[in-house]
Design a protein around this motif. Structure first.
Motif, mmCIF file in Angstrom:
data_model
loop_
_atom_site.group_PDB
_atom_site.id
_atom_site.type_symbol
_atom_site.label_atom_id
_atom_site.label_comp_id
_atom_site.label_asym_id
_atom_site.label_seq_id
_atom_site.Cartn_x
_atom_site.Cartn_y
_atom_site.Cartn_z
ATOM 1 N N ILE A 33 0.867 -1.180 0.000
ATOM 2 C CA ILE A 33 0.000 0.000 0.000
ATOM 3 C C ILE A 33 0.898 1.223 0.000
ATOM 4 C CG2 ILE A 33 -1.791 1.242 1.261
ATOM 5 C CD1 ILE A 33 -2.670 -1.501 2.362
ATOM 6 N N ASP A 34 0.804 2.015 -1.067
ATOM 7 C CA ASP A 34 1.649 3.195 -1.246
ATOM 8 C C ASP A 34 0.990 4.388 -0.564
ATOM 9 O OD1 ASP A 34 3.243 5.277 -2.076
ATOM 10 O OD2 ASP A 34 3.123 4.788 -4.198
ATOM 11 N N MET A 35 1.652 4.941 0.443
ATOM 12 C CA MET A 35 1.098 6.056 1.208
ATOM 13 C C MET A 35 1.652 7.407 0.760
ATOM 14 S SD MET A 35 -0.990 4.324 2.842
ATOM 15 C CE MET A 35 -1.732 5.733 3.616
ATOM 16 N N THR A 36 2.289 7.451 -0.406
ATOM 17 C CA THR A 36 2.770 8.717 -0.954
ATOM 18 C C THR A 36 1.585 9.669 -1.112
ATOM 19 O OG1 THR A 36 4.517 7.567 -2.141
ATOM 20 C CG2 THR A 36 3.975 9.785 -2.899
ATOM 21 N N GLY A 37 1.739 10.880 -0.669
ATOM 22 C CA GLY A 37 0.662 11.857 -0.751
ATOM 23 C C GLY A 37 -0.140 11.976 0.532
ATOM 24 N N TYR A 38 0.052 11.036 1.445
ATOM 25 C CA TYR A 38 -0.578 11.126 2.758
ATOM 26 C C TYR A 38 0.457 11.659 3.735
ATOM 27 C CZ TYR A 38 -4.429 8.409 0.942
ATOM 28 O OH TYR A 38 -5.500 7.982 0.211
ATOM 29 N N ARG A 39 0.021 12.342 4.756
ATOM 30 C CA ARG A 39 0.967 13.002 5.644
ATOM 31 C C ARG A 39 1.495 12.109 6.764
ATOM 32 N NH1 ARG A 39 0.771 18.690 8.784
ATOM 33 N NH2 ARG A 39 2.887 18.481 9.488
#
Length: 68
Positions: A33-39
């Motif tokens: 699960i790619d959390m890029t873009g979440y803080r």
């Protein structure tokens, strides 16, 4: 929020946000699960804590093993 509206992170003492998503996999397999873009936050899948993430790193992708 509408176009042009500024978003703001919760300050000290304020509540965070809970986001819930659901999806169906045709064939369950190893998943990241790619959390890029979440803080900043924690990811749970089916009651299992996959881990924490933060936009400054080091963790940006969380591993989710297949059921079984």
């Amino acid at each position: 929020m509408g176009p042009g509206a500024a978003s703001r992170s919760p300050g000290p003492g304020s509540a965070g946000h809970v986001l819930q998503r659901s999806f169906t996999l045709e064939r369950p397999a190893d998943t990241y699960i790619d959390m890029t873009g979440y803080r900043k936050g924690v990811v749970w899948v089916n009651g299992h804590n996959l881990g924490r993430y933060w936009d400054i790193g080091p963790q940006r992708r969380l591993y989710c093993p297949p059921p079984g």
